[in-house]
Scaffold this motif. Structure first.
Motif, short mmCIF file in Angstrom:
data_model
loop_
_atom_site.label_atom_id
_atom_site.label_comp_id
_atom_site.label_asym_id
_atom_site.label_seq_id
_atom_site.Cartn_x
_atom_site.Cartn_y
_atom_site.Cartn_z
N ILE A 218 59.43 50.48 73.46
CA ILE A 218 58.74 49.04 73.73
C ILE A 218 59.35 47.87 72.97
N PHE A 219 59.67 48.12 71.59
CA PHE A 219 60.43 47.30 70.65
C PHE A 219 61.55 47.10 71.27
N ILE B 22 65.07 43.77 71.58
CA ILE B 22 66.31 44.05 71.38
C ILE B 22 66.84 43.65 72.89
N ASN B 23 66.79 44.40 73.77
CA ASN B 23 66.96 44.13 75.27
C ASN B 23 66.53 42.62 75.76
N ALA C 31 67.50 38.00 68.76
CA ALA C 31 68.12 39.10 68.72
C ALA C 31 68.55 39.64 67.35
N GLN C 32 69.35 38.77 66.61
CA GLN C 32 69.93 39.33 65.44
C GLN C 32 68.86 39.68 64.30
N GLY C 33 67.70 38.77 64.32
CA GLY C 33 66.55 39.27 63.61
C GLY C 33 66.03 40.61 63.89
N ASN C 34 65.90 40.81 65.03
CA ASN C 34 65.27 42.24 65.34
C ASN C 34 66.50 43.37 65.24
#
Length: 222
Positions: A100-101, A106-107, A136-139
């Motif tokens: 889910i994350f 990300i996706n 995106a980069q933080g995740n």
């Protein structure tokens, strides 16, 4: 005749998850190219009525079954074959948590960022692009921290959580403007561990649609 048919195209990270899983489990499968960018086949009534009402890929056909959404496909194949299957309730829930994350964080940011950067006409608004890239980069940093202390997302062995997370991470760095493997060293090492698994293949080799807009493959013929 192949056991499985997968509707896909080379640029789809969502479809890549399913294609990679099929290859890693040694399945007898065939990719069916979908002309997503030019013909827009997935939006046409006949596709929605006969293949997937959501108008998306991947779609996995297994006999009379048609399965959509990459997380569902990965779960189905893992349960059917026993491969890359989380063991026990705790692992199942943890695997679902990371899937889910991945899909949301990300996706959910990296996919649209890559699409707007490479394929959208006109290209994405700079402010929107900066927002998507930043999120995106933080995740990715969260995933990197996880992998600093574990060889795979939920332990010592790869599961469908790992296969899901790879969705967009093997595409060329130039398609993002930054190098995930270099910028996030623990992710880079993890990607190499996944790459070493028997049956691993690059998305442009497993699915048709490369070069862009064709039915070709990068390093093989259909």
């Amino acid at each position: 005749m192949s056991d499985y048919l997968l509707y896909c195209f080379a640029q789809s990270g969502n479809a890549y998850r399913a294609a990679l899983m099929l290859n890693l489990i040694g399945a007898d499968w065939k990719p069916q190219w979908l002309d997503f960018f030019n013909a827009g086949v997935q939006r046409k009534p006949e596709f929605r009525e006969d293949i997937n009402e959501m108008g998306e890929v991947p779609v996995l056909v297994d006999g009379d079954k048609k399965l959509t959404q990459s997380g569902v496909i990965l779960t189905y194949l893992a349960r059917k074959t026993g491969k890359f299957l989380p063991q026990g309730e705790d692992q199942e829930l943890e695997s679902l948590r990371w899937i889910i994350f991945d899909n949301q964080k990300i996706n959910g940011f990296l996919g649209p960022f890559r699409f707007l950067k490479n394929f959208a006409k006109p290209a994405g608004d700079p402010a929107v692009m900066a927002f998507l890239q930043g999120r995106a980069q933080g995740n990715l940093a969260i995933v990197n921290k996880r992998l600093e202390n574990s060889p795979f997302l939920i332990g010592d062995k790869p599961t469908i959580a790992d296969i899901s997370m790879t969705g967009y991470l093997y595409y060329p760095a130039e398609e993002f403007g930054f190098d995930v493997a270099k910028d996030y060293p623990a992710i880079g090492k993890w990607l190499e561990r996944i790459k070493a698994l028997p049956g691993w293949g690059h998305p442009y080799d497993l699915m048709p649609g490369y070069p862009f807009g064709t039915q070709g493959f990068r390093n093989r013929t259909q």
